[in-house]
Design a protein around this motif. Sequence first.
Motif, PDB file in Angstrom:
ATOM      1  N   ASN B 110      34.827  44.689  38.644  1.00  0.00           N
ATOM      2  CA  ASN B 110      34.291  44.666  37.381  1.00  0.00           C
ATOM      3  C   ASN B 110      33.673  46.040  37.104  1.00  0.00           C
ATOM      4  O   ASN B 110      33.596  46.243  35.918  1.00  0.00           O
ATOM      5  N   GLY B 111      33.254  46.683  37.806  1.00  0.00           N
ATOM      6  CA  GLY B 111      32.710  47.942  37.709  1.00  0.00           C
ATOM      7  C   GLY B 111      33.829  48.841  37.031  1.00  0.00           C
ATOM      8  O   GLY B 111      33.764  49.493  36.353  1.00  0.00           O
ATOM      9  N   LEU B 112      35.135  48.797  37.876  1.00  0.00           N
ATOM     10  CA  LEU B 112      36.418  49.451  37.138  1.00  0.00           C
ATOM     11  C   LEU B 112      36.508  49.188  35.790  1.00  0.00           C
ATOM     12  O   LEU B 112      36.760  49.865  34.845  1.00  0.00           O
ATOM     13  N   LEU B 113      36.423  47.658  35.666  1.00  0.00           N
ATOM     14  CA  LEU B 113      36.827  47.361  34.191  1.00  0.00           C
ATOM     15  C   LEU B 113      35.917  47.806  33.308  1.00  0.00           C
ATOM     16  O   LEU B 113      36.364  48.137  32.138  1.00  0.00           O
ATOM     17  N   MET B 114      34.650  47.877  33.598  1.00  0.00           N
ATOM     18  CA  MET B 114      33.474  48.370  32.684  1.00  0.00           C
ATOM     19  C   MET B 114      33.640  49.703  32.385  1.00  0.00           C
ATOM     20  O   MET B 114      33.622  50.256  31.177  1.00  0.00           O
ATOM     21  N   ILE B 115      34.141  50.609  33.433  1.00  0.00           N
ATOM     22  CA  ILE B 115      34.294  52.155  33.138  1.00  0.00           C
ATOM     23  C   ILE B 115      35.647  52.368  32.635  1.00  0.00           C
ATOM     24  O   ILE B 115      35.689  52.918  31.667  1.00  0.00           O
ATOM     25  N   PHE B 116      36.455  51.728  32.948  1.00  0.00           N
ATOM     26  CA  PHE B 116      38.088  52.159  32.740  1.00  0.00           C
ATOM     27  C   PHE B 116      38.589  51.360  31.610  1.00  0.00           C
ATOM     28  O   PHE B 116      39.805  51.763  31.059  1.00  0.00           O
ATOM     29  N   GLY B 117      37.937  50.115  31.597  1.00  0.00           N
ATOM     30  CA  GLY B 117      38.659  49.099  30.522  1.00  0.00           C
ATOM     31  C   GLY B 117      39.842  48.448  31.143  1.00  0.00           C
ATOM     32  O   GLY B 117      40.295  48.800  32.059  1.00  0.00           O
TER      33      GLY B 117
ATOM     34  N   LEU C 283      21.071  42.856  23.949  1.00  0.00           N
ATOM     35  CA  LEU C 283      20.847  44.264  24.084  1.00  0.00           C
ATOM     36  C   LEU C 283      22.067  44.825  23.536  1.00  0.00           C
ATOM     37  O   LEU C 283      21.929  46.126  23.296  1.00  0.00           O
ATOM     38  N   GLY C 284      22.946  44.317  23.155  1.00  0.00           N
ATOM     39  CA  GLY C 284      24.212  44.720  22.555  1.00  0.00           C
ATOM     40  C   GLY C 284      25.090  45.590  23.679  1.00  0.00           C
ATOM     41  O   GLY C 284      25.874  46.407  23.384  1.00  0.00           O
ATOM     42  N   TRP C 285      25.087  45.211  24.771  1.00  0.00           N
ATOM     43  CA  TRP C 285      25.813  45.813  26.023  1.00  0.00           C
ATOM     44  C   TRP C 285      27.155  44.801  26.263  1.00  0.00           C
ATOM     45  O   TRP C 285      27.346  44.399  27.311  1.00  0.00           O
ATOM     46  N   GLU C 286      27.943  44.726  24.972  1.00  0.00           N
ATOM     47  CA  GLU C 286      29.151  43.619  25.304  1.00  0.00           C
ATOM     48  C   GLU C 286      30.384  44.239  25.998  1.00  0.00           C
ATOM     49  O   GLU C 286      31.234  44.634  25.249  1.00  0.00           O
ATOM     50  N   ILE C 287      30.238  44.924  27.176  1.00  0.00           N
ATOM     51  CA  ILE C 287      31.342  45.740  27.610  1.00  0.00           C
ATOM     52  C   ILE C 287      31.931  44.929  28.459  1.00  0.00           C
ATOM     53  O   ILE C 287      31.288  44.127  29.382  1.00  0.00           O
ATOM     54  N   PRO C 288      33.363  44.450  28.524  1.00  0.00           N
ATOM     55  CA  PRO C 288      34.104  43.607  29.691  1.00  0.00           C
ATOM     56  C   PRO C 288      33.492  44.311  30.893  1.00  0.00           C
ATOM     57  O   PRO C 288      33.559  45.420  31.220  1.00  0.00           O
ATOM     58  N   GLY C 289      33.252  43.158  31.711  1.00  0.00           N
ATOM     59  CA  GLY C 289      32.758  43.507  33.187  1.00  0.00           C
ATOM     60  C   GLY C 289      31.531  43.599  33.435  1.00  0.00           C
ATOM     61  O   GLY C 289      31.135  43.417  34.609  1.00  0.00           O
ATOM     62  N   LYS C 291      28.849  41.675  32.542  1.00  0.00           N
ATOM     63  CA  LYS C 291      28.276  40.476  33.123  1.00  0.00           C
ATOM     64  C   LYS C 291      28.556  40.172  34.883  1.00  0.00           C
ATOM     65  O   LYS C 291      27.748  40.097  35.540  1.00  0.00           O
ATOM     66  N   GLN C 292      29.831  40.494  35.155  1.00  0.00           N
ATOM     67  CA  GLN C 292      30.333  40.297  36.463  1.00  0.00           C
ATOM     68  C   GLN C 292      29.859  41.130  37.443  1.00  0.00           C
ATOM     69  O   GLN C 292      29.282  40.746  38.541  1.00  0.00           O
ATOM     70  N   VAL C 293      29.409  42.212  36.975  1.00  0.00           N
ATOM     71  CA  VAL C 293      28.613  43.314  37.894  1.00  0.00           C
ATOM     72  C   VAL C 293      27.355  42.811  38.404  1.00  0.00           C
ATOM     73  O   VAL C 293      27.025  43.004  39.173  1.00  0.00           O
ATOM     74  N   PHE C 294      26.529  42.528  37.004  1.00  0.00           N
ATOM     75  CA  PHE C 294      24.926  41.817  37.363  1.00  0.00           C
ATOM     76  C   PHE C 294      25.203  40.554  38.380  1.00  0.00           C
ATOM     77  O   PHE C 294      24.563  40.469  39.210  1.00  0.00           O
ATOM     78  N   TYR C 295      26.232  39.863  38.044  1.00  0.00           N
ATOM     79  CA  TYR C 295      26.445  38.627  38.941  1.00  0.00           C
ATOM     80  C   TYR C 295      26.654  38.863  40.301  1.00  0.00           C
ATOM     81  O   TYR C 295      25.960  38.425  41.004  1.00  0.00           O
TER      82      TYR C 295
END
Lengths: 240, 289, 320
Positions: B110-117, C283-289, C291-295
């Motif tokens: 999910n880190g990758l998803l976050m950074i690279f989409g 917070l307006g941080w609605e980037i995919p992924g 949530k799962q990183v925090f999780y």
Amino acid sequence: MTALLRVEGISKSFRGLKAVSNGSFELSRGTINALIGPNGAGKTTIFNMIAGVFAPDSGALFFKDRPIHGLRPDEICSAGIGRTFQIVKPFAGLTVLENVMVGAFLREKTAAGSRATSLRIIEKLRLKAEQPASTLTLPDRKRLEVARALATRPELLLLDEVMAGLRPTETDEMVEVFRELNRSEGTTILLIEHVMRAVMALAGHVGVLHHGEVIARGTPQEIVRDPKVLECYLGEETEV
Amino acid sequence: MPAELVANVVVAGVLTGLVYGLMALGLSVIFGVVRVVNFAHGEMMTVAMYAATVLFAALKLDPFLAILPAAAAFFVFGYVLQAAVVNPFITRPEHSQFMLLVAIAIILVNGLLMIFGPDAKNVQVDYQLDSIEIGKLLVDKPRAYAAGAAVLTALALFAFFRFSLIGKAIRACADNHLGALVVGLNVKHLYALTFGLGSLCVAVAGCAMVVLVDVTPPLGPYYTLLAFVIVIVGGLGSMAGALLGGVLIGVSEALAGLFIEPSAKSMFSFGLLILVLLFRPQGLLGKRA
Amino acid sequence: MTRTAALLLALLASLAALPAFAGPYGLSVAILILYFAYAGQAWNVMMGFAGQLSLGHALYVGVAGYVAGGLFFHYEVPPIVGLPAAVIACTLFGLVIGFLAFRFRISGVYFALLTIAFAEFTRIGFDHLAWTGGPGGMFLKVAQRNTWDLANFRGPPAMYYYAILAMCSLAFVACFFLLRSKAGFYWQAIRENEDAAQALGINVFRWKMAAVAASSAMTSFAGVFFAFYYNNLFPEQIFNISRSIEIILAPVIGGVGTLFGPILGAVVLTGLSEGITESLAALGWEIPGVKQVFYGLVLLGVVMFLPNGIWPFLSRKFKL
């Protein structure tokens, strides 16, 4: 009187190495018997064949005149032969009571019945019912092994070096437990032992194994005077 | 179907399979020594692939040169991960180890998803479409290079474990943990080194793989499963088995793509896995425990 | 003991009253929590009680969902008939896997990988079956949502809520009695030490099979619920390994082998997940992924610092 357990010419090899060859003996009902011999003599192999851990390559085993060779350990136990492990195997996540109850469920249908039986045995062996098994000392772990086996109400109890690692006073206590059990319930006992102190005090009949063969049998007094035994067993290794 | 086509597909399968094999080799080495199944293995692989795309995009660094920094970084990452995070789990039950590495996998993917989409990333090297002609066979150049990198790395690792003192010490740890402690080996350090080396394999495999396929975050869990299949088929803990398993899976995937529906290709892999687990649980080249 | 029972009854009563207070969102979160608590309890029978680590429980959810859903979709068989069919199908699946694994003496990591392999194998198989609709999915007809129609399992969200609450409560009671019965003792003995268990007269193979059968049968109820609550089924989703992981998260976080673990774990994890979603949205941080990183980070923390789960920690701390 017919024998409770008949061992008829059993042999077992591991990768060509003969561990037991043509071993025969009988245990009469209500007796206390010991199997002794130096390390590697085949004691544990015979024990494991009776307990069903593996089947003999040849020969036969009869319990109450029923053939039992080739049965699984649980079937052997159901037939009425209980055992302990030399390297103790407590159910570490359970309490003493729960450990013993597992054994008691073999003959008890209900949890209440199993609990009552277990508490009686636990008291007899002077254990604490609610203690977690993981916190037991070695002598108590050995007692727990015995308590669990007793809970299955065996007619024949196989004891695999239950005295090893115990102090002399603890050994004497354990000897007393088995004497009492044999007297009150008539349980037949076969012990495999290194600790001669226990064998001399407890057993009425002793068999001596050497290189996989039974070389002598008799009362403890006869055995310690037998020159063959002195030569190949007591000569190499004396543990008193 | 023309024989040349089939032969070409088989060769391509073998070459891709060698890269799979190197990835699985990392998993196998870690399990063989540390006795921990790295459930984040494929996720680490995709991290390496993304790293290669970034180095390519930013510095025009060829993925095969990116192997060097990536391998170094992954070695350190693996070492620290084992020493700081995984080590206390060695004596804990399997489901606990599983959960730990799943948590790491979730963070990575999910880190990758976050950074690279979610969109696919790739590298376009100049020799992307070049091929080498060997008789009637046509071999893709990037695929041949990727397989070469995988084989060289695997050979270096074999040599390390066979001949170097540290390699021998690691094998001693794997054989007999207690014995290794008794003779005074620093088992914790050796375990961390092993995890580092396993991660290094992943880094090389990732950089090599990125010239063959596009990378997306969901590729991570897929590679994790693929690595399991390969090491179980080859034999968990067996180094040669991992390469053999990789080749087998690579070829079967390639042929499945040719003869049956491509989407059904991994059904074949999992079927093979089930059969091996049942009939030869030590794997094709593994020793019986 | 009586204090715990009273607390449980109070909890059940307040849960029963929840639909009167909670809005649609609150109710959907509650359903999700109870769903994971139930599925986790079912998995716990196999792993927590009997020590057999399954990483492929999505298989049973999926098979049950497709059996009951497919019967409804193709032949208009109501789920009240589809449910027993699903239970039978799942139990058979479990028994086949168990039989193969235990006959061939597959255990530990290898058993876990075998369960993954079967789930994946089935996923790909279902993807290529015409009857399931393949990757395109199967969509169950959504009927009217105002009246309770239990036979067809159609009704307002509150009906689904009460259904899953009843399933959870029954599963809890069943597990409570199972643990105190011969089966519970035998399973725990097998979990702790198979050789010692066998020496006490336990037919290890048969009791492990019983654990797999019980666990897969229980899980199949979750599958049928899933199918008729969400009304769409995709092999890629329902059999996915991440579904299997989701099922085991709650009991592992809450405490493997405990009765309260799966429930507590489901509350904590679902609460956490929803909480993260809400705060990230604020917070307006609605980037995919994100949530799962925090999780994943929280999961990592719990696994590292509370290795036995939250419930054993709490019960020690507060002497429950």
